[in-house]
Design a protein around this motif. Structure first.
Motif, PDB file in Angstrom:
ATOM      1  N   ASN A 195       0.709  -1.493  -0.031  1.00  0.00           N
ATOM      2  CA  ASN A 195       0.008  -0.004  -0.125  1.00  0.00           C
ATOM      3  C   ASN A 195       1.097   1.627  -0.158  1.00  0.00           C
ATOM      4  OD1 ASN A 195      -3.094   1.061   0.733  1.00  0.00           O
ATOM      5  ND2 ASN A 195      -1.566   2.410   1.876  1.00  0.00           N
ATOM      6  N   ARG A 196       1.813   1.263   0.932  1.00  0.00           N
ATOM      7  CA  ARG A 196       2.760   2.300   0.909  1.00  0.00           C
ATOM      8  C   ARG A 196       3.334   2.658  -0.307  1.00  0.00           C
ATOM      9  NH1 ARG A 196       7.952   3.613   0.908  1.00  0.00           N
ATOM     10  NH2 ARG A 196       8.603   1.413   0.821  1.00  0.00           N
ATOM     11  N   ARG A 197       3.750   1.638  -1.221  1.00  0.00           N
ATOM     12  CA  ARG A 197       4.411   2.043  -2.501  1.00  0.00           C
ATOM     13  C   ARG A 197       3.450   2.566  -3.570  1.00  0.00           C
ATOM     14  NH1 ARG A 197       7.583  -3.982  -3.454  1.00  0.00           N
ATOM     15  NH2 ARG A 197       9.103  -3.731  -1.762  1.00  0.00           N
ATOM     16  N   LEU A 198       2.225   2.138  -3.386  1.00  0.00           N
ATOM     17  CA  LEU A 198       1.312   2.630  -4.399  1.00  0.00           C
ATOM     18  C   LEU A 198       1.196   4.205  -4.020  1.00  0.00           C
ATOM     19  CD1 LEU A 198      -1.567   0.020  -4.680  1.00  0.00           C
ATOM     20  CD2 LEU A 198       0.307   0.791  -6.332  1.00  0.00           C
ATOM     21  N   GLY A 199       1.642   4.803  -3.009  1.00  0.00           N
ATOM     22  CA  GLY A 199       1.553   6.256  -2.733  1.00  0.00           C
ATOM     23  C   GLY A 199       2.622   6.977  -3.158  1.00  0.00           C
ATOM     24  N   THR A 200       3.765   6.152  -3.649  1.00  0.00           N
ATOM     25  CA  THR A 200       4.911   7.003  -4.016  1.00  0.00           C
ATOM     26  C   THR A 200       4.683   8.049  -4.571  1.00  0.00           C
ATOM     27  OG1 THR A 200       6.037   4.814  -4.031  1.00  0.00           O
ATOM     28  CG2 THR A 200       7.197   6.658  -5.186  1.00  0.00           C
TER      29      THR A 200
END
Length: 616
Positions: free
Chosen positions: A397-402
């Motif tokens: 999830n964190r990666r998708l908000g890069t």
């Protein structure tokens, strides 16, 4: 069987004007869909057939008695979906948590504005619970599947809203966007996702995620349709403490412009070579539009993004639903509960330290906007399977908000726009960002970019229409006039008194015929698009404030109306058309090439002003 319903608002309104559809037809087509298309996991609740039919009947009457006034509304007769953290009258608000559900006393301000303009709520869509996530998997109602590959996440938190639009179930949908929830699902489902400047769309009646950052967002198939919705939805709400009134007057980027991109060493796709290649192609297309790229150090932008979840800012999520969460934590999705629990661990000191660092980063980044016009980033760095996200819900999830988490912390406007289709069958998109108030400038550039591709709309396989003149809040509308509104003729004052300015003289595409309508005062022609042999007809394109456009259209008498005209250069603008039934017995004057030439043939003194030279 109900007639087919056009996918875009522009095409729907053309069908209404031609008498081929009524709002009742739109509702009946929706009700005739397979029950699975109106149920979880995309939907949490849907409007009852009785309510929808009554609503459509009222709109039918408006369209029948005063079509010009009805269709002056940019969203009249459309069907839309609402993310289920936004209140709708008659439907419960759950925020994807059944134990939290309540029946709102009134609709959210933005929903009420759209309904007042003639739009119809189909139902409430699924989301990552309490709008906490970018994946679309954190809901007890299930994970809405990606519109292209069901094993892939749809993105979140506005998952159901995005899928509903991508599959052509509704004309548009409302989402929310705090960390990227209105952009990541757009990128993963081949949609336009408009995250407006914070405060332009009221958040009154929205369950808070991070109240100081929350935005209501818009999902559509085209940028022009998003502009239509924005024009209605961006109404100042004096009762919303987060509301702002801004001048959306940034100059449009028509030719040369400078766009920033993260330098190559800072671009992160987490091993997804297809996403990397798609973004490189998008950058090349942006250059072909006249853009000059400027690589920037993306590290400080990423630090801002990381602070949204890795610091005390996450405590604002806990604050938004504190009373419910503290009493019913066991009713909350485990991953969401883990995030909210962490929000309660930070001290006031932690908060002030983090805010001081954010101020330093803002001070460093704000001056950079004097060196470029827009920032261009991938909307999502990659796409994960539902199974992979369920196995590692926090990190993926964190990666998708890069490329999304920093936008609201830096007070930026953003529009996600489709870019290409990858070889593996998944869509890829980019996001354009600019400082607060740059919404319409971004929309104009986003539409120019979108028009350079060959993508179909959403996942419905319909070819994208030609680019339109955009009309947004505080913007202008271009309208082509063909008869008594021409410069120097009797009704031209109806334009000039509303602040209209002549843009150019040109001709239509060779698909029209012009008729002299009988018994009209002053004399008027009727322009009709024909499937047979047509002519190029002289027109003038005038630009008037969008705020005056509705009043202008409301004063146009039948059988004339405003529709979409194709010009000889292939572009489309709003313009005068005539109901086909009105030309029975009327003189066909197409051979003159225009109304002014026809008047001159009858009496050279009829035209009192010398027109500008027409485009040959």
């Amino acid at each position: 069987m109900p007639p087919p319903i056009p996918a875009t608002i522009a095409a729907l309104h053309d069908a209404y004007r031609a008498g081929k559809l009524r709002p009742t037809d739109v509702v009946e087509a929706w009700l005739a869909r397979d029950a699975s298309e109106r149920a979880a996991p995309v939907w949490i609740s849907v409007q009852s057939p009785e309510v929808l039919r009554a609503r459509a009947s009222t709109l039918d009457a408006q369209l029948r008695t005063d079509p010009q006034r009805a269709l002056a509304s940019p969203v009249f007769g459309t069907l839309f979906a609402v993310k289920d953290n936004i209140d709708c009258a008659g439907l419960p608000t759950t925020a994807a948590c059944p134990a939290f559900a309540y029946d709102p006393a009134e609709p959210a301000f933005v929903v009420a504005a759209l309904e007042a303009a003639g739009a119809m709520v189909a139902g409430k869509t699924n989301l990552d619970q309490f709008a906490t996530g970018l994946v679309g998997t954190r809901s007890p109602y299930g994970a809405p599947p990606n519109a292209f590959k069901p094993e892939i996440v749809s993105g979140g938190s506005s998952s159901g809203s995005a899928v509903a639009v991508a599959k052509g179930l509704v004309h548009f949908a409302l989402g929310t966007d705090t960390a990227g929830s209105g952009r990541v699902p757009a990128g993963l489902n081949n949609l336009v996702g408009w995250k407006p400047t914070r405060g332009l769309l009221s958040v009154r009646g929205v369950v808070p995620a991070c109240r100081s950052l929350d935005c209501v967002s818009i999902f559509t198939l085209t940028v022009a349709d998003a502009a239509r919705v924005f024009r209605v939805a961006a109404t100042f709400d004096a009762a919303d403490p987060c509301a702002r009134s801004l001048a959306l007057d940034r100059p449009l980027l028509r030719h040369e412009f400078t766009f920033a991109v993260p330098r190559a060493a800072d671009l992160e796709f987490f091993g997804d070579s297809l996403a990397q290649a798609a973004f490189a192609d998008a950058v090349s297309r942006m250059k072909a539009l006249g853009g000059m790229p400027r690589e920037i150090d993306f590290a400080p932008w990423r630090e801002v993004a990381d602070s949204l979840y890795d610091g005390p800012r996450v405590a604002e999520r806990h604050a938004g639903i504190r009373a419910f969460f503290d009493a019913h934590a066991d009713a909350v999705d485990p991953t969401v509960r883990r995030i909210l629990d962490r929000g309660a661990t930070f001290s006031a000191t932690d908060t002030f330290v983090a805010e001081a660092r954010l101020d330093e980063l803002r001070a460093k980044l704000t001056p950079l906007w004097s060196t470029f016009d827009v920032l261009v980033v991938p909307t999502a760095p990659t796409a994960y399977s539902i199974a992979a996200v369920q196995a590692d819900p926090i990190e993926l999830n964190r990666r998708l908000g890069t490329y999304t988490n920093f936008a609201n912390l830096l007070d930026l406007a953003a529009i996600a726009v489709p870019a290409s289709m990858r070889p593996d069958g998944l869509p890829s998109g980019i996001t354009l960002l600019a400082p607060a108030g740059g919404d319409l400038m971004l929309a104009h550039l986003a539409q120019r970019f979108h028009a350079t591709g060959t993508l179909p709309l959403g996942a419905i396989g319909v070819a994208a229409p030609a680019a339109e003149t955009l009309a947004g809040h505080g913007d202008t509308v271009q309208v082509a006039v063909v008869g008594a509104h021409l410069q120097g003729l009797p009704l031209n004052r109806e334009l000039t008194e509303r602040g209209a300015k002549l843009v150019r003289s040109t001709r239509t595409a060779p698909h029209y015929r012009l008729y002299a309508l009988p018994a009209t005062t002053p004399p008027k022609p009727g322009l009709v698009r024909t499937a047979g042999e047509g002519q190029r007809i002289a027109v003038e394109v005038w630009e008037l404030p969008a705020s005056a456009f509705g009043r202008f259209v409301a004063g146009i008498p039948a059988p004339l109306c405003i529709g979409t005209l194709e010009l000889e250069d292939g572009s489309h603008v709003q313009g005068f058309l005539c109901e086909a039934a009105a030309i029975a017995g009327a003189e066909d004057i197409s051979r003159f090439g225009g109304w002014r030439a026809y008047l001159e043939s009858r009496n050279p003194r009829t035209t009192s002003a010398t027109p500008q030279k027409e485009t040959p």
